[in-house]
Design an enzyme around this catalytic site. Structure first.
Site, PDB file in Angstrom:
ATOM      1  CG  ASP A  91      -1.966  -1.006   1.272  1.00 35.09           C
ATOM      2  OD1 ASP A  91      -1.932  -1.920   0.429  1.00 35.09           O
ATOM      3  OD2 ASP A  91      -2.854  -0.911   2.137  1.00 35.09           O
ATOM      4  CB  SER A 232       8.213   2.869   5.925  1.00 41.32           C
ATOM      5  OG  SER A 232       8.108   2.757   7.338  1.00 41.32           O
TER       6      SER A 232
END
Length: 271
Positions: A91, A232
């Site tokens: 995602d 991230s």
């Protein structure tokens, strides 16, 4: 004043970045988030991040990181099986850059070379004229990620570094992708050439937890690993002439816009 603007745009804030971005502090934060004392943080995190409980397995959490690295419910991240299609490994918010000469990732006022990102001149030459796909994960995203394609993977290479946030404000002031810790592997594939898949940690991410660190045969969409707490990034480097990225994604990137994608979703096809 917003905390990130304070840290990156003021002299006192930049002075605080040294201890705040150290791996020692990150590991201490990670240890706390791995222990039972962090469990009271879960309820507030779910509410603030607007996480849909219908989409994830939400029981059995013993600490905060159990929640952060939660599993999606079966069937909700189907992986495209057409062998001619390239899929998203996670995602995230996707941007695509063409790798011209020595330049890659023209983020805000900074730019980074493939060579400095990889610390490998020979490998970097492979991607001149190719594409760089950047998947930026926010805290509300699913933080488990898979292999971008089937093939034979190399041993992982870990590059330690200071951990800075990957939110856009940070990109204006610091070479974020150079200074963050990162880990990558090369995957020799049948249809897409040699792909390099890299995971990049961010502030307060104490661990990039990849399951397989040595050489191995891997399958597209199989879980590669997970990030622990923090935003991230995943970078996929593609050799020239191997992939046609879907035009709507390219068009958005050319206008400086990120495209929301999900783990296993189509992002392009073999050229």
């Amino acid at each position: 004043m917003d905390l990130l603007h304070f840290l990156y745009d003021t002299a006192p804030g930049r002075a605080l970045l040294v201890p705040l971005s150290s791996r020692t502090l990150s590991k201490l934060c990670g240890a706390f988030l791995d222990c039972r004392l962090s469990k009271p943080l879960i309820k507030g995190f779910i509410r603030k991040a607007d996480i849909d409980p219908e989409e994830y397995v939400m029981d059995g959490f013993t600490c905060f990181n159990d929640c952060f690295s939660r599993h999606v419910k079966e069937g909700l991240r189907p992986v495209e099986q057409d062998p001619e299609i390239m899929v998203a490994p996670s995602d995230g918010l996707l941007s695509v850059w063409r790798i011209e000469e020595d330049t890659v990732l023209p983020l805000k006022q900074s730019s980074y070379t493939v060579r400095s990102l990889l610390r490998d001149s020979k490998l970097a030459k492979r991607y001149q004229g190719g594409l760089c796909l950047v998947y930026r994960l926010c805290v509300n995203h699913y933080h488990r990620y898979g292999y971008v394609e089937s093939g034979r993977k190399s041993a992982n290479r870990f590059i330690p570094g200071a951990l800075h946030t990957v939110r856009p404000v940070a990109l204006e002031a610091r070479p974020v992708f150079i200074e963050n810790c990162r880990e990558y592997t090369c995957i020799k594939t049948k249809r897409f050439g040699v792909l390099t898949q890299m995971e990049i940690g961010a502030m307060l991410v104490g661990k990039i937890a990849n399951h397989e660190t040595g050489c191995a045969e891997v399958e597209r969409g199989a879980e590669k690993g997970t990030f622990l707490y923090g935003g991230s990034t995943i970078v996929v480097l593609v050799e020239p002439g191997k992939v046609l990225v879907d035009p709507e994604i390219l068009m958005a990137s050319e206008h400086g816009e990120e495209t929301p994608v999900r783990y296993g979703q189509r992002v392009g096809k073999a050229r």
